[in-house]
Design a protein around this motif. Structure first.
Motif, short mmCIF file in Angstrom:
data_model
loop_
_atom_site.label_atom_id
_atom_site.label_comp_id
_atom_site.label_asym_id
_atom_site.label_seq_id
_atom_site.Cartn_x
_atom_site.Cartn_y
_atom_site.Cartn_z
N CYS A 139 0.85 -1.20 0.00
CA CYS A 139 0.00 0.00 0.00
C CYS A 139 0.89 1.25 0.00
O CYS A 139 1.89 1.32 0.72
CB CYS A 139 -0.90 -0.01 1.23
N ILE A 140 0.53 2.24 -0.84
CA ILE A 140 1.39 3.43 -0.92
C ILE A 140 0.79 4.60 -0.14
O ILE A 140 1.36 5.68 -0.08
CB ILE A 140 1.63 3.87 -2.39
N ASP A 141 -0.39 4.37 0.46
CA ASP A 141 -1.02 5.48 1.17
C ASP A 141 -1.33 5.11 2.62
O ASP A 141 -2.30 5.56 3.19
CB ASP A 141 -2.31 5.87 0.43
N CYS A 168 -4.89 0.70 3.18
CA CYS A 168 -5.81 1.86 3.09
C CYS A 168 -7.04 1.50 2.28
O CYS A 168 -8.10 2.09 2.44
CB CYS A 168 -5.09 3.06 2.49
N ASP A 169 -6.88 0.50 1.40
CA ASP A 169 -7.98 -0.04 0.59
C ASP A 169 -8.48 0.94 -0.47
O ASP A 169 -9.53 0.72 -1.07
CB ASP A 169 -9.15 -0.48 1.50
N GLU A 170 -7.76 2.05 -0.67
CA GLU A 170 -8.24 3.05 -1.64
C GLU A 170 -7.20 3.39 -2.70
O GLU A 170 -7.56 3.70 -3.83
CB GLU A 170 -8.65 4.32 -0.91
N CYS A 171 -5.92 3.31 -2.32
CA CYS A 171 -4.86 3.71 -3.25
C CYS A 171 -4.82 2.74 -4.45
O CYS A 171 -5.36 1.64 -4.37
CB CYS A 171 -3.52 3.75 -2.54
N CYS A 193 -3.65 -0.74 -3.59
CA CYS A 193 -4.64 -1.54 -2.86
C CYS A 193 -5.72 -2.06 -3.82
O CYS A 193 -6.22 -3.17 -3.65
CB CYS A 193 -5.27 -0.71 -1.74
#
Ligand SMILES: [Zn+2]
Length: 576
Positions: free
Chosen positions: A63-65, A72-75, A78
């Motif tokens: 994950c990068i965020d 984060c499940d959004e980047c 993810c």
């Protein structure tokens, strides 16, 4: 399509994980602080979250965020890693891919950089299933892992994984979930799914699954399909082949009050209605344990602690044997009958005492006192037993085997008689004669024949004799004799009393025209050693004539000092 609860509620992020707080926190910190290792070993029992956490870790590390180490499940990363087809998170089930080739191809592939993510993560489940050469191949990769590669090895049996592999991994020990963890998680699932569930069911599931969340959710799934609407405790018991607590209580009462018929009937009923007798034994053990703890805390004195303790110890000791027995039902029945038998003696005494309280006859009192002296039961035992009698006033004595003082005295006299005969001499001659033409083959045949006796264990008339026959160890068999030995001298004496009846039974049931030889285990060892010695010295056994059974007169016996069993048995004539 219905999605199983386990799949639906499998944690997708670290914050969803239940019950592995320390591990989750350590993993999140390692990501947050950029201290990720190249190889991890997750070890622990099945269904406690090893693979779920491995999958979350594989995503979180990419994950990068992430600001706390979780997904984060959004980047964009993810999004990629949540795709089942993601090429950079590779799951290998070693249980099905245990070939060297799989790992070899893995070695070629690890050299390649990841397709989209920062790290390529290999999750190898049940890693202990790999073959030795596969382990060697894996080891080569672990020795010099490329920068972009992370291995997560998971296993339920770490002792099967080579030390060299373990030493290259950072190990995490996964523990079983606590019952509270499981109950909390199941409550959350039930609330989410609008599942109506009776109180106590979740608790029972948590006890049953022994710390495995996957099993807990699986069981809840099954229960929902099984139940008609609201999930009840009865559904749980039915589905697992268990019985209601009230039935357990009644069963235990029957056991402790020597209600043999009812005990056997109950086991039969459980068995024929598809209950799981092994699970019921575990249930009984649990119940005994809970009751004992309760008693120790509250000291309410409503139970006979000794009885509870003894029965719990017995089940605990025999559990392994019950499980591996080819017929758990028969094993359990014989085990419980033996236990009842051991209670029986105490029980007779306790009734005698009660009888005496009610009866002023001096004669009866004397009989009872004599019986007491002979059986060496001390006052404390009696008090305990009578206490329990008083506490269970409503208990049903209808079918109990309660022997009157007179019967007890007759039995006692018979016992004296057999020991005042030349029975020991006869048994001596018989052992000698058995050695003359005994063979292993004959012994094996008798052992097979004896299995038929199991069908008569519960016969009202001869059941106790059959149990005696089965209780001993078959040692030697010739054309005319079988030698059976017993662990305890007291059992030897009891059995000697009935040896003629047992011979009759063997004739009637097995059509065996054979003499029984009854000795103790320790005597058997002596005979066997003697036999080996004689064999070495080339001394042959020859048939001796068996003396007739003769009883000494009672008066003569009374005149002498009473011989103890040990005295008589210690005086064995040398054989051979
Ligand atoms: Zn992310």
């Amino acid at each position: 399509m219905y999605q199983t609860l386990y799949r639906k509620y499998r944690p997708k992020t670290f914050k969803d994980v239940v019950g592995q707080d320390v591990i989750v926190k350590t993993l999140m910190n390692s990501i947050k602080n950029n201290k990720v290792s190249h190889a991890y070993m997750f070890l622990g029992p099945r269904g406690v979250g090893k693979t779920s956490i491995a999958k979350i870790f594989a995503r979180a590390v990419n994950c990068i965020d992430s600001d706390n180490g979780d997904v984060c499940d959004e980047c964009p990363m993810c999004k990629i890693s949540s795709d089942k087809e993601c090429l950079d998170i590779i799951e290998i089930d070693a249980a099905s891919n245990n070939g060297v080739d799989e790992i070899r191809s893995l070695r070629d592939k690890v050299a390649l950089v990841p397709n989209q993510l920062k790290y390529k993560v290999y999750i190898i489940d049940e890693v202990h299933m790999l073959t030795n050469s596969a382990f060697n191949a894996l080891l080569k990769t672990l020795e010099e892992p490329p920068e972009h590669i992370i291995f997560i090895l998971a296993t339920t049996e770490v002792h099967k994984v080579p030390e060299t592999v373990i030493s290259r991994c950072q190990c995490f020990n996964f523990f079983r979930m606590t019952e509270k963890n499981i109950i909390d998680n199941l409550s959350m699932v039930c609330a989410n799914e609008n599942i109506e569930i009776e109180e106590g069911v979740l608790n029972s599931i948590a006890v049953q699954v022994d710390g495995g969340m996957r099993d807990a959710l699986g069981l809840l799934d099954k229960l929902i399909s099984y139940a008609d609407g609201k999930v009840t405790l009865n559904d749980f018991l039915q589905l697992n082949g268990l019985v209601l607590k009230e039935n357990l209580k009644k069963f235990l009462r029957d056991v402790f009050f020597i209600n043999i018929e009812s005990v056997i009937e109950t086991i039969e009923k459980w068995n024929s209605s598809g209950k799981n007798l092994i699970q019921i034994m575990i249930q009984i053990l649990d119940y005994l344990k809970d009751t004992l703890i309760d008693e120790y805390i509250n000291s309410s004195k409503t139970i006979n602690v000794d009885n509870y303790q003894d029965f719990a110890n017995l089940i605990n000791d025999k559990m392994f044997d019950i499980k591996k027995s080819s017929s758990p039902k028969i094993y359990i029945e014989i085990m419980i009958l033996n236990f009842i038998n051991s209670l029986n003696d105490n029980k007779i005494i306790s009734r005698e005492i009660i009888d005496c309280k009610d009866d002023n006859s001096m004669e009866k009192r004397d009989v009872s006192r004599e019986t007491l002296k002979e059986t060496n039961i001390n006052e404390t035992t009696i008090n305990n037993v009578t206490n329990e009698d008083n506490n269970f006033e409503n208990a049903n004595y209808g079918n109990s085997i309660i022997v009157s003082s007179e019967q007890m005295l007759t039995k006692h006299k018979e016992k004296m008689n057999i020991l005042n005969s030349n029975i020991v001499e006869i048994m001596n001659v018989r052992v000698n004669n058995a050695f003359v033409d005994a063979t292993k083959e004959k012994l094996k045949n008798i052992q097979i024949l004896f299995m038929k006796l199991n069908d008569y264990v519960f016969d009202q008339k001869i059941g106790y004799l059959i149990c005696s026959l089965l209780e001993g160890t078959l040692r030697l068999c010739s054309d005319r004799y079988i030698v059976i030995s017993y662990e305890y001298e007291s059992v030897v004496t009891d059995t000697l009393n009935n040896y003629d009846k047992m011979e009759k039974i063997l004739k009637e049931i097995l059509d065996l025209d054979i003499h029984i030889v009854i000795i103790s285990d320790s005597q058997w060892i002596k005979y066997a050693e003697e036999f080996v010695k004689n064999k070495k010295n080339d001394i042959k056994y020859e048939l001796l004539e068996e003396p007739e059974l003769v009883f000494e007169k009672i008066e003569e016996k009374d005149a002498k000092n009473e011989n103890s069993i040990e005295d008589i048995f210690g005086d064995i004539v040398e054989v051979g």
